[in-house]
Motif scaffolding. Structure first.
Motif, PDB file in Angstrom:
ATOM      1  N   GLY A  92       0.838  -1.198   0.000  1.00 47.94           N
ATOM      2  CA  GLY A  92       0.000   0.000   0.000  1.00 47.94           C
ATOM      3  C   GLY A  92       0.870   1.244   0.000  1.00 47.94           C
ATOM      4  O   GLY A  92       2.041   1.186  -0.396  1.00 47.94           O
ATOM      5  N   ASP A  93       0.317   2.347   0.467  1.00 46.40           N
ATOM      6  CA  ASP A  93       1.129   3.568   0.582  1.00 46.40           C
ATOM      7  C   ASP A  93       0.584   4.417   1.719  1.00 46.40           C
ATOM      8  O   ASP A  93      -0.236   3.932   2.519  1.00 46.40           O
ATOM      9  CB  ASP A  93       1.171   4.334  -0.756  1.00 46.40           C
ATOM     10  CG  ASP A  93      -0.204   4.822  -1.205  1.00 46.40           C
ATOM     11  OD1 ASP A  93      -1.130   4.859  -0.362  1.00 46.40           O
ATOM     12  OD2 ASP A  93      -0.355   5.165  -2.386  1.00 46.40           O
ATOM     13  N   ALA A  94       0.987   5.657   1.782  1.00 47.74           N
ATOM     14  CA  ALA A  94       0.597   6.507   2.908  1.00 47.74           C
ATOM     15  C   ALA A  94      -0.920   6.655   2.998  1.00 47.74           C
ATOM     16  O   ALA A  94      -1.483   6.751   4.099  1.00 47.74           O
ATOM     17  CB  ALA A  94       1.261   7.871   2.752  1.00 47.74           C
ATOM     18  N   SER A  95      -1.599   6.658   1.860  1.00 49.52           N
ATOM     19  CA  SER A  95      -3.050   6.883   1.905  1.00 49.52           C
ATOM     20  C   SER A  95      -3.871   5.604   1.708  1.00 49.52           C
ATOM     21  O   SER A  95      -5.085   5.621   1.815  1.00 49.52           O
ATOM     22  CB  SER A  95      -3.441   7.901   0.833  1.00 49.52           C
ATOM     23  OG  SER A  95      -3.111   7.390  -0.435  1.00 49.52           O
ATOM     24  N   GLN A  96      -3.210   4.495   1.405  1.00 49.78           N
ATOM     25  CA  GLN A  96      -3.941   3.240   1.168  1.00 49.78           C
ATOM     26  C   GLN A  96      -3.233   2.112   1.928  1.00 49.78           C
ATOM     27  O   GLN A  96      -2.092   1.777   1.613  1.00 49.78           O
ATOM     28  CB  GLN A  96      -3.970   2.948  -0.349  1.00 49.78           C
ATOM     29  CG  GLN A  96      -4.561   1.637  -0.763  1.00 49.78           C
ATOM     30  CD  GLN A  96      -5.967   1.398  -0.259  1.00 49.78           C
ATOM     31  OE1 GLN A  96      -6.150   0.743   0.765  1.00 49.78           O
ATOM     32  NE2 GLN A  96      -6.960   1.937  -0.958  1.00 49.78           N
ATOM     33  N   ASN A  97      -3.937   1.552   2.942  1.00 53.33           N
ATOM     34  CA  ASN A  97      -3.331   0.497   3.776  1.00 53.33           C
ATOM     35  C   ASN A  97      -3.126  -0.799   3.018  1.00 53.33           C
ATOM     36  O   ASN A  97      -2.196  -1.538   3.284  1.00 53.33           O
ATOM     37  CB  ASN A  97      -4.265   0.128   4.951  1.00 53.33           C
ATOM     38  CG  ASN A  97      -4.354   1.251   5.913  1.00 53.33           C
ATOM     39  OD1 ASN A  97      -3.412   2.019   6.026  1.00 53.33           O
ATOM     40  ND2 ASN A  97      -5.485   1.353   6.586  1.00 53.33           N
ATOM     41  N   LYS A  98      -4.060  -1.067   2.124  1.00 53.94           N
ATOM     42  CA  LYS A  98      -4.037  -2.376   1.464  1.00 53.94           C
ATOM     43  C   LYS A  98      -3.045  -2.398   0.302  1.00 53.94           C
ATOM     44  O   LYS A  98      -2.809  -1.351  -0.320  1.00 53.94           O
ATOM     45  CB  LYS A  98      -5.436  -2.710   0.929  1.00 53.94           C
ATOM     46  CG  LYS A  98      -6.437  -3.040   2.005  1.00 53.94           C
ATOM     47  CD  LYS A  98      -7.650  -3.728   1.437  1.00 53.94           C
ATOM     48  CE  LYS A  98      -7.377  -5.193   1.172  1.00 53.94           C
ATOM     49  NZ  LYS A  98      -8.535  -5.951   0.763  1.00 53.94           N
ATOM     50  N   PRO A  99      -2.502  -3.574  -0.003  1.00 56.82           N
ATOM     51  CA  PRO A  99      -1.672  -3.643  -1.209  1.00 56.82           C
ATOM     52  C   PRO A  99      -2.506  -3.296  -2.435  1.00 56.82           C
ATOM     53  O   PRO A  99      -3.708  -3.594  -2.469  1.00 56.82           O
ATOM     54  CB  PRO A  99      -1.221  -5.099  -1.250  1.00 56.82           C
ATOM     55  CG  PRO A  99      -2.029  -5.846  -0.275  1.00 56.82           C
ATOM     56  CD  PRO A  99      -2.626  -4.876   0.672  1.00 56.82           C
ATOM     57  N   ASP A 127       6.478   3.424   1.841  1.00 56.68           N
ATOM     58  CA  ASP A 127       7.072   4.769   1.921  1.00 56.68           C
ATOM     59  C   ASP A 127       7.433   5.289   0.529  1.00 56.68           C
ATOM     60  O   ASP A 127       8.212   6.236   0.393  1.00 56.68           O
ATOM     61  CB  ASP A 127       8.331   4.731   2.793  1.00 56.68           C
ATOM     62  CG  ASP A 127       8.008   4.234   4.173  1.00 56.68           C
ATOM     63  OD1 ASP A 127       6.949   4.629   4.700  1.00 56.68           O
ATOM     64  OD2 ASP A 127       8.788   3.415   4.720  1.00 56.68           O
ATOM     65  N   ASN A 128       6.940   4.602  -0.455  1.00 57.15           N
ATOM     66  CA  ASN A 128       7.179   4.986  -1.851  1.00 57.15           C
ATOM     67  C   ASN A 128       8.624   4.785  -2.306  1.00 57.15           C
ATOM     68  O   ASN A 128       9.096   5.424  -3.243  1.00 57.15           O
ATOM     69  CB  ASN A 128       6.734   6.434  -2.098  1.00 57.15           C
ATOM     70  CG  ASN A 128       6.094   6.567  -3.461  1.00 57.15           C
ATOM     71  OD1 ASN A 128       5.660   5.570  -4.040  1.00 57.15           O
ATOM     72  ND2 ASN A 128       6.071   7.780  -3.998  1.00 57.15           N
ATOM     73  N   LYS A 129       9.329   3.905  -1.569  1.00 62.11           N
ATOM     74  CA  LYS A 129      10.708   3.578  -1.952  1.00 62.11           C
ATOM     75  C   LYS A 129      10.672   2.515  -3.045  1.00 62.11           C
ATOM     76  O   LYS A 129       9.869   1.590  -2.991  1.00 62.11           O
ATOM     77  CB  LYS A 129      11.460   3.052  -0.721  1.00 62.11           C
ATOM     78  CG  LYS A 129      12.962   3.228  -0.818  1.00 62.11           C
ATOM     79  CD  LYS A 129      13.647   2.796   0.459  1.00 62.11           C
ATOM     80  CE  LYS A 129      14.317   1.477   0.213  1.00 62.11           C
ATOM     81  NZ  LYS A 129      14.285   0.491   1.216  1.00 62.11           N
ATOM     82  N   ASP A 130      11.556   2.659  -4.009  1.00 66.66           N
ATOM     83  CA  ASP A 130      11.583   1.723  -5.137  1.00 66.66           C
ATOM     84  C   ASP A 130      12.045   0.331  -4.670  1.00 66.66           C
ATOM     85  O   ASP A 130      13.157   0.191  -4.152  1.00 66.66           O
ATOM     86  CB  ASP A 130      12.539   2.269  -6.218  1.00 66.66           C
ATOM     87  CG  ASP A 130      12.421   1.496  -7.533  1.00 66.66           C
ATOM     88  OD1 ASP A 130      12.245   0.268  -7.479  1.00 66.66           O
ATOM     89  OD2 ASP A 130      12.493   2.129  -8.602  1.00 66.66           O
ATOM     90  N   ILE A 131      11.173  -0.649  -4.808  1.00 63.84           N
ATOM     91  CA  ILE A 131      11.539  -2.027  -4.413  1.00 63.84           C
ATOM     92  C   ILE A 131      11.385  -2.970  -5.620  1.00 63.84           C
ATOM     93  O   ILE A 131      11.078  -4.155  -5.463  1.00 63.84           O
ATOM     94  CB  ILE A 131      10.660  -2.530  -3.237  1.00 63.84           C
ATOM     95  CG1 ILE A 131       9.167  -2.293  -3.542  1.00 63.84           C
ATOM     96  CG2 ILE A 131      11.072  -1.902  -1.923  1.00 63.84           C
ATOM     97  CD1 ILE A 131       8.236  -3.160  -2.738  1.00 63.84           C
ATOM     98  N   THR A 132      11.600  -2.402  -6.804  1.00 63.27           N
ATOM     99  CA  THR A 132      11.421  -3.203  -8.017  1.00 63.27           C
ATOM    100  C   THR A 132      12.225  -4.497  -7.969  1.00 63.27           C
ATOM    101  O   THR A 132      11.748  -5.556  -8.397  1.00 63.27           O
ATOM    102  CB  THR A 132      11.815  -2.352  -9.254  1.00 63.27           C
ATOM    103  OG1 THR A 132      11.044  -1.161  -9.225  1.00 63.27           O
ATOM    104  CG2 THR A 132      11.543  -3.092 -10.554  1.00 63.27           C
ATOM    105  N   GLU A 133      13.438  -4.435  -7.397  1.00 64.76           N
ATOM    106  CA  GLU A 133      14.291  -5.641  -7.429  1.00 64.76           C
ATOM    107  C   GLU A 133      13.733  -6.770  -6.556  1.00 64.76           C
ATOM    108  O   GLU A 133      14.171  -7.914  -6.661  1.00 64.76           O
ATOM    109  CB  GLU A 133      15.749  -5.282  -7.074  1.00 64.76           C
ATOM    110  CG  GLU A 133      16.097  -5.178  -5.624  1.00 64.76           C
ATOM    111  CD  GLU A 133      15.486  -3.955  -4.920  1.00 64.76           C
ATOM    112  OE1 GLU A 133      15.496  -3.937  -3.678  1.00 64.76           O
ATOM    113  OE2 GLU A 133      14.989  -3.021  -5.586  1.00 64.76           O
ATOM    114  N   LYS A 134      12.757  -6.450  -5.674  1.00 62.10           N
ATOM    115  CA  LYS A 134      12.126  -7.513  -4.872  1.00 62.10           C
ATOM    116  C   LYS A 134      11.065  -8.260  -5.682  1.00 62.10           C
ATOM    117  O   LYS A 134      10.682  -9.370  -5.338  1.00 62.10           O
ATOM    118  CB  LYS A 134      11.433  -6.906  -3.644  1.00 62.10           C
ATOM    119  CG  LYS A 134      12.330  -6.625  -2.484  1.00 62.10           C
ATOM    120  CD  LYS A 134      11.463  -6.153  -1.349  1.00 62.10           C
ATOM    121  CE  LYS A 134      12.136  -6.294  -0.005  1.00 62.10           C
ATOM    122  NZ  LYS A 134      11.236  -5.883   1.078  1.00 62.10           N
TER     123      LYS A 134
END
Ligand SMILES: Cc1cc2nc3c(=O)[nH]c(=O)nc-3n(C[C@H](O)[C@H](O)[C@H](O)COP(=O)(O)OP(=O)(O)OC[C@H]3O[C@@H](n4cnc5c(N)ncnc54)[C@H](O)[C@@H]3O)c2cc1C
Lengths: 486, 50
Positions: free
Chosen positions: A85-92, A298-305
């Protein structure tokens, strides 16, 4: 109540959505997000490409089927993945963008409890300079509209030959040093050859196979030893026998890197740069991932995951030499290791490595096929992913009881070799396992010879046609569709 | 030895009568392999539900 979002409505996505809907109570939501409003039976595109079928024979609109069956549908494409999710949306959620109608261009966060990424490959024409369907006299049959364009191009060539009595050259195969899907090109070259015979111009045309394979019949599967009648035959010998019989020439170990009007430039394993001229070509492009990005909460890029080109799943991605590859490297559940509620069946998962032996040209260019994932394993892996999700929802924990490694799965491939009720032909092949198990089947090229066979003849054409009708029936979810295996 | 499709093989390949039996035989053979199932090649540690 759980919400399962399926990205893509190709063989993989559609199979997963259909089984989820059939087996899950209606209070669970199944939603498909796919940019193409039609379901296409891709294997029959080769017949569209020779004008023996129309595009409408190989596709149907998805929305009415989904509406009737209670499957949600958005004609949109996935843009980015947000598994926390992100700061405004809890769910994935997945960020999707509508591609059609009033909402075209609008982006939306589509939340999920389980996500199936069945987005298949991106047809990466841009990786070969000048390769674009319908330009430079080169075509594709990867989609029904590409195939229709190819049929028009082929027809125009036949007309020209008939009018001017001139000679022509046709080039069919792979359009990139690491392309896959040799099987589709193989079917197309044999169908084109038969059509030229039927149209009375075969003697005017030189037909050439160009491929990144080291030997004929490699098919990106390291070739195979198969039972053929009462004997055992290498797939290379079988394909050579067919090509000789049809008067088809071949160029192997070729990495096509540039196309110009009627010219294919390629590098071969000897490191030579060569050019092949043609009047009509059909070259399969490289397949790549879609270039999706992923972000954490936190809007961090986790593309490699999530991605390694295609989506990361439960494969062993440790880099190792060909001699050390094992079937255990291949995934069994298609689950992303970082986010257990995300799965990627069909072509969407990142394979651990190729299946064919990697080879480099003298200049250091990789020239070998990428691993194919054909329709049957795409359907099987999608169904087992759906079954694991269904179990997880019903039992409350993820048991992953359903497994299907390409190293422990057979595949049937009926390669069309010509269209026609009595004049048609097909090469019926089965392989077990798809990924050769050189430890278990030491003396037979990694395959079980009782389950790996080839047969050529008219029956193959009828079989391929039966599969066309059966799988379209199944995909339309008509009565008892689920009795037809994947 | 180079394999070739002989004239008699070619006739058999395109003979509709023979090929009807081939069609039934191949359908059953393929179905058997398809229905033969599939599975894993290693142990997977079960994941907890997310
Ligand atoms: C010409 C040809 C002939 C073939 N013949 C055979 C054959 O005879 N037998 C066989 O077994 N296999 C054959 N194959 C291979 C077979 O078609 C593939 O294995 C199969 O289509 C893979 O299924 P998939 O669902 O993984 O991918 P696809 O079928 O490619 O489906 C991907 C889906 O994802 C959607 N999508 C794309 N981008 C996005 C996005 N950003 N967001 C959401 N959705 C997206 C697409 O619109 C599509 O609906 C052939 C392939 C070709 C090209």
């Amino acid at each position: 109540m759980s919400k399962i979002v399926v990205l893509g409505a190709g063989i993989g996505g559609h199979v997963a959505a259909a089984h989820l809907r059939r087996k899950l109570p209606k209070d669970h939501e199944v939603l498909v997000v796919s940019p193409n409003r039609n379901y296409q039976w891709v294997p029959s595109n080769i017949w569209v490409g020779i004008g023996r079928m129309k595009p409408k024979d190989v596709f149907f609109p998805l929305e009415p089927v989904y509406r009737k069956k209670g499957i949600g549908y958005k004609q949109a494409k996935a843009v980015s993945f947000h598994p926390e999710g992100d700061a405004s949306q809890n769910k994935p959620y997945v960020l999707v963008e509508y591609v059609f109608g009033e909402k075209a261009g609008i982006q939306e966060k589509v939340t999920y409890d389980f996500l199936i990424n069945a987005t298949g490959p991106k047809l990466a024409f841009e990786l070969t300079e000048g390769l674009k369907p319908g330009t430079n006299k080169a075509f594709s049959v990867c989609t029904y509209d590409h195939a229709e364009q190819a049929s028009t191009g082929l027809n125009a060539l036949v007309e020209r030959i008939k009018k001017s009595n001139s000679r022509a050259k046709i080039l069919i195969g792979t359009g990139h040093a690491k392309a896959t899907c040799q099987g589709a090109a193989f079917e197309y070259i044999l169908n084109v050859e038969r059509e030229l015979v039927r149209l009375g111009v075969r003697d005017k045309v030189e037909i050439t196979w160009i491929s990144n394979e080291y030997t004929l019949g490699d098919f990106g599967m390291d070739g195979m030893l198969l039972t053929y009648g009462n004997s055992t035959l290498k797939s290379s010998d079988m394909v050579e026998m067919i090509f000789r019989d049809r008067g088809i020439k071949w160029i192997l170990g070729a990495g096509v890197f540039k196309m110009e009007d009627g010219k294919a430039h390629y590098e071969n394993l000897e490191g030579e740069y060569k050019t092949e001229e043609f009047d009509f070509a059909m070259l399969i492009p490289a397949f790549s991932g879609h270039g999706f990005k992923a972000f954490d909460k936190d809007n961090k890029d986790i593309t490699e995951k999530l991605f390694k080109g295609f989506m990361i799943v439960d494969a062993d991605y440790t880099a190792k030499p060909y001699e050390e590859w094992t079937v255990q490297d291949w995934p069994e559940t298609y689950q992303n290791p970082s986010y257990p509620n995300i799965f990627a069946p069909g072509i969407a998962f990142a394979p651990p490595h190729a299946i064919s032996k990697p080879r480099k040209s003298k200049n250091g260019t990789d020239i070998f096929p990428s691993p194919p994932r054909t329709g049957m394993p795409s359907g099987i892996t999608a169904k087992l992913v759906a079954d694991n999700i269904i179990d997880a929802i019903k039992q409350g924990n993820m048991t992953l009881n359903h497994k299907g490694s390409l190293g422990n799965m057979g595949a049937a491939c009926i390669a069309s070799a010509g269209y026609g009720t009595t004049s048609g032909s097909g090469i019926s092949m089965t392989t077990y396992p798809i990924v050769p198990n050189y430890n278990k089947y030491k003396n037979t090229g990694g395959r079980d010879l009782k389950k790996t066979f080839g047969d050529i003849g008219l029956a193959g054409h009828w079989l391929k046609l039966t599969l066309h009708y059966a799988f379209l029936y199944k995909a339309k979810m008509k009565p008892f569709w689920w009795l037809i295996p994947e | 030895m180079r394999q070739e499709i002989s004239e008699s093989q070619r006739l058999r390949m395109q003979n509709p009568f023979i090929q009807i039996f081939k069609y039934i035989y191949l359908s059953l053979k393929i179905l058997k392999i398809v229905a033969g199932g599939h599975g894993g090649t290693r142990k997977v540690i079960a994941n907890p539900r997310p």
